[in-house]
Design an enzyme around this catalytic site. Structure first.
Site, mmCIF file in Angstrom:
data_model
loop_
_atom_site.group_PDB
_atom_site.id
_atom_site.type_symbol
_atom_site.label_atom_id
_atom_site.label_comp_id
_atom_site.label_asym_id
_atom_site.label_seq_id
_atom_site.Cartn_x
_atom_site.Cartn_y
_atom_site.Cartn_z
ATOM 1 N N LYS A 162 0.608 -3.524 -6.112
ATOM 2 C CA LYS A 162 -0.777 -3.793 -5.730
ATOM 3 C C LYS A 162 -1.609 -2.747 -6.447
ATOM 4 C CE LYS A 162 -3.811 -3.757 -1.613
ATOM 5 N NZ LYS A 162 -3.837 -3.820 -0.138
ATOM 6 N N ASP A 221 -7.987 -14.456 2.031
ATOM 7 C CA ASP A 221 -6.958 -13.592 2.609
ATOM 8 C C ASP A 221 -6.281 -14.233 3.817
ATOM 9 O OD1 ASP A 221 -5.407 -11.411 2.977
ATOM 10 O OD2 ASP A 221 -6.954 -10.119 3.797
ATOM 11 N N GLU A 271 -1.336 -12.354 10.586
ATOM 12 C CA GLU A 271 -2.482 -11.436 10.665
ATOM 13 C C GLU A 271 -3.742 -12.120 11.195
ATOM 14 O OE1 GLU A 271 -3.285 -9.537 6.949
ATOM 15 O OE2 GLU A 271 -5.113 -8.561 7.677
ATOM 16 N N GLU A 322 -8.405 -2.588 -2.625
ATOM 17 C CA GLU A 322 -8.478 -1.902 -1.333
ATOM 18 C C GLU A 322 -8.032 -0.437 -1.442
ATOM 19 O OE1 GLU A 322 -6.233 -4.588 1.231
ATOM 20 O OE2 GLU A 322 -7.989 -5.856 1.486
ATOM 21 N N TRP A 362 -23.836 -4.764 6.367
ATOM 22 C CA TRP A 362 -24.816 -5.816 6.098
ATOM 23 C C TRP A 362 -24.258 -7.231 6.232
ATOM 24 C CZ3 TRP A 362 -24.386 -2.422 1.551
ATOM 25 C CH2 TRP A 362 -25.241 -1.323 1.635
ATOM 26 N N GLU A 407 -6.626 -23.471 14.766
ATOM 27 C CA GLU A 407 -7.807 -23.690 13.925
ATOM 28 C C GLU A 407 -8.987 -24.162 14.775
ATOM 29 O OE1 GLU A 407 -7.306 -26.672 10.880
ATOM 30 O OE2 GLU A 407 -8.968 -25.853 9.709
ATOM 31 N N ASN A 451 0.875 -1.177 0.000
ATOM 32 C CA ASN A 451 0.000 0.000 0.000
ATOM 33 C C ASN A 451 0.908 1.223 0.000
ATOM 34 O OD1 ASN A 451 -2.472 -1.378 0.096
ATOM 35 N ND2 ASN A 451 -2.299 -1.646 2.311
HETATM 36 C C1 GCV Z 1 -1.272 -4.640 2.722
HETATM 37 C C2 GCV Z 1 -5.352 -7.769 3.757
HETATM 38 C C3 GCV Z 1 -4.737 -7.001 4.875
HETATM 39 C C4 GCV Z 1 -4.225 -5.658 4.399
HETATM 40 C C5 GCV Z 1 -3.216 -5.909 3.271
HETATM 41 C C6 GCV Z 1 -3.943 -6.659 2.170
HETATM 42 C C7 GCV Z 1 -3.027 -7.011 1.014
HETATM 43 O O1 GCV Z 1 -6.537 -7.181 3.346
HETATM 44 O O2 GCV Z 1 -5.671 -6.849 5.898
HETATM 45 O O3 GCV Z 1 -3.603 -5.022 5.483
HETATM 46 O O4 GCV Z 1 -2.676 -4.708 2.800
HETATM 47 O O5 GCV Z 1 -4.445 -7.863 2.685
HETATM 48 O O6 GCV Z 1 -2.595 -8.147 0.968
HETATM 49 O O7 GCV Z 1 -2.767 -6.162 0.184
#
Ligand code: GCV
Length: 684
Positions: free
Chosen positions: A288, A371, A399, A292, A547, A517, A208
């Site tokens: 990217k 994800d 994450e 997002e 929603w 898990e 990002n």
């Molecule tokens: C870097 C998920 C994460 C985001 C990440 C995104 C991605 O949505 O929560 O923080 O952004 O993946 O892989 O680009």
């Protein structure tokens, strides 16, 4: 007799406020005395910066393992090497059979010989020799030729220029601080660490790319980047950057970033020159786009191939690569519609472009269609793209798997991913075959992992999370290693050769992913975490609007019908996978709720109802964590105090939080279904 605890877990101060530990390069005194005499002299026939690093590594190892000051000298000709004396010789030669970073270690009379075609080969051979010595190898076992199995073995750091790390759980960035690039002793320590497990490419900034990070490609930061590039290069690592697709507008003042606009194309060509010219080991860019909130070619009604190829053309004169992510989906879509399915997005956006990408573009595909959940099916893009370079993207930053507060050893998951058969061909069709280039003969291919490091003393916050960093590197180098072998190596190198330690920590690691898990989200449904920071249970938590839920649970059933009668996601797979996932009876149960909408009273293969499975597995998960705490407590006095207490503290927290997961999930489903627990446990 009880072994002596050697206190070498020393912290080395960098030039900033934080210190750093040596992690698995924390060499303990070795009692492999048969190997000792070889660590007395090293000769080499080439002295570039990588070979110098290899010599330095042997020098350090000789000192720390055997208290020997190794003699080193350049010795041009192999024939001049004194083979009658024990020692080590590095020989880079015209042996094309060792290209692609391969190496051979053998015993030539009294001399241990490491041969390679590239300097990287010498470095990897050296790390192998040191590692094997620590693990107790006999000198006669050194008769092997090894090649890394994936061409690219990459780490993606999601570090921001203010020093924060997106999804970082180990402190702040050691690459950036207050909008500046940092280069210090830690930069080198990092390069050593990751190169020792075979990493050869690193992206230092977040995908990002916003604000000042957009400027990383300009001359504003070039001096520091050059220094990082040099340090990395001396450990055989190429430096990569993430870029902002809208940079022509944000930096260049153009009115568009349209990839087919001649002015935009020219702008990129000029802009990338600097990095490649100033940093000889610069590898290229990670992108990217259209995801997002990030800009991309969709804004101009262009395809991702058009976007990627524009950049590929700009970096091509320098042998650069464009690594283009397939994590492209519309995060604003309305989930009330049962046909809308985020899982379909990557395939829908990319598959039809198969064959359109330039040779120096690699599509980087997340392991699953969603994800990085604790359990997902494999992305159908693997096997779905036959004329395109592909890379696998996994995440060792945890994450969704406990954020390095919970232990979750991910190597068993990565192994499952790699050995998944896609059926794109009759043979050589696994994810590993595809991303290593075996299936279609691609040279530009490999693996990437979202990194889990930060400036914490121990690099990874949780000491046991370092097993994922170590393991990812080792696995990307050699996917045939088992999870157990990797765990054993890492434990021995980190904590020393003490058998009880190896056994208990191995057990903890091997039970950790299944445990996580069990007490979190059941049977492949995923998520159920708090939105935004993604830690802790929140069953209905949904990221993007008010929603949706990911699981669509009501009082009778849970899960998403992704078969041809539902969202159609299963049709993205080849047969027989399509069929396998197509009915609840044939679907692997760990993925049942990912592919099907199932009533709570459905009977699983164990004979339990779905609802009872949810209750039982959550209780079992907590019991597993209790067992992990006990195992760790057994190690008191056998490990150094600092790591012992750090891990104990985290395991105790994990136990508390696993109970919270269990209670929140079980009470949610009890209230939703009004079906009690057959075992009579309290659920609310
Ligand atoms: C870097 C998920 C994460 C985001 C990440 C995104 C991605 O949505 O929560 O923080 O952004 O993946 O892989 O680009």
């Amino acid at each position: 007799m009880e072994e002596e605890v050697v206190l070498t877990f020393n912290i080395k101060k960098g030039d900033g406020t934080m210190g750093f530990e040596k992690a698995w390069l924390n060499y303990y005194k070795s009692d492999n005395l048969a190997m000792r005499d070889y660590f007395t002299v090293v000769t080499y026939n080439k002295d570039d910066s990588i070979v110098k690093s290899a010599v330095l590594e042997l020098t350090t190892a000789a000192k720390e393992l055997f208290s020997i000051d190794i003699e080193s000298s350049l010795c041009d000709m192999k024939s001049d090497v004194d083979k009658t004396r024990k020692g080590i010789h590095f020989q880079i030669g015209d042996n094309k059979d060792l290209e692609n970073e391969g190496y051979r270690i053998s015993l030539a009379d009294e001399m241990l010989l490491i041969e390679a075609y590239t300097s990287n080969g010498i470095l990897y051979g050296t790390f192998d020799l040191i590692r094997s010595t620590i693990l107790g190898a006999d000198v006669h076992s050194f008769n092997r030729t090894i090649f890394p199995k994936n061409p690219l073995r990459m780490l993606n750091h999601w570090d921001n220029m203010d020093g924060s790390i997106e999804r970082g759980y180990s402190g702040n960035s050691f690459f950036f601080e207050h909008g500046e690039v940092i280069v210090n002793e830690r930069t080198k320590a990092y390069a050593r660490l990751v190169s020792s497990v075979g990493i050869n490419a690193v992206v230092i900034n977040n995908v990002n790319v916003r604000g000042t990070a957009t400027n990383l490609i300009t001359n504003r930061y070039i001096d520091k980047l050059k220094q990082i590039g040099e340090i990395f290069a001396s450990y055989g690592i190429k430096l990569y950057l993430s870029l902002n697709f809208a940079a022509p507008m944000e930096l260049g003042g153009l009115t568009s970033a349209d990839p087919l606009d001649e002015e935009v194309r020219l702008w990129w060509k000029k802009e990338v020159q600097l990095l490649f010219k100033e940093i000889p080991s610069f590898g290229g860019f990670l992108v990217k786009a259209d995801s997002e909130g990030r800009p991309g070619p969709f804004t101009y009604q262009r395809t991702h191939a058009e976007g990627a190829n524009m950049l590929a053309e700009a970096v091509k004169p320098y042998g650069g690569l464009i690594i283009w992510r397939c994590f492209v989906y519309n995060c604003k879509q309305d989930w009330r519609d049962m046909k809308t399915d985020r899982a379909r997005a990557s395939f829908d956006n990319f598959q039809s472009l198969d064959g359109d990408f330039a040779e120096n573009v690699i599509l980087q595909v997340k392991n699953g269609p969603m994800d990085f959940q604790v359990r997902e099916p494999i992305s159908p893009l693997f096997g779905g793209m036959k004329k395109t370079n592909l890379m696998l993207e996994v995440q060792i930053a945890q994450e969704y798997t406990g954020q390095q507060r919970h232990v979750c050893y991910l190597i068993p998951m990565f192994k499952e991913i790699l050995k998944f058969r896609t059926y794109c061909k009759e043979e050589n069709d696994t994810v590993f075959d595809i991303v290593s280039g075996n299936t279609y003969g691609n040279k530009n291919a490999g693996m990437a992992a979202v990194a889990n490091t930060g400036n914490d003393d121990n690099w990874t916050g949780h000491d046991l999370a370092a097993a994922n960093l170590y393991g990812y590197g080792r696995l990307s180098f050699d996917p045939d290693l088992t999870s157990e072998e990797i765990a054993k190596e890492w434990i021995t190198l980190t904590f020393g050769m003490k058998e009880h330690v190896i056994d208990y920590i191995s057990k903890i690691l091997m039970m950790s992913w299944p445990a996580y898990e069990k007490y979190t989200s059941p049977l492949g449904i995923g998520w159920m975490v708090n939105p935004s920071h993604h830690y802790g249970p929140n069953v209905d938590g949904y990221e993007y609007d008010r929603w949706g839920t990911y699981h669509k649970a009501d009082h009778t059933a849970i899960g998403v019908d992704r078969t041809k009668n539902g969202t159609g996601y299963t049709t993205q797979y080849h047969q027989p996978n399509q069929e396998l996932y197509g009915t609840p009876e044939t679907c692997p149960e760990e993925l049942l709720l990912f592919f099907h909408r199932i009533p709570y009273t459905y009977q699983l293969k164990t004979g339990k109802t779905l609802i009872q499975h949810i209750y039982d597995s959550h209780f079992e998960g907590v019991e597993d964590v209790e067992e992990m705490v006990k195992l760790w407590e057994e190690l008191k006095g056998k490990l150094e105090e600092v790591p012992y207490h750090r891990v104990l503290h985290r395991l105790q927290e994990q136990l508390e939080h696993s109970k919270e997961w269990r209670d929140v999930i079980c009470s949610y489903f009890y209230r939703k279904t009004a079906i009690g627990d057959k075992k009579g446990r309290e659920l609310y």
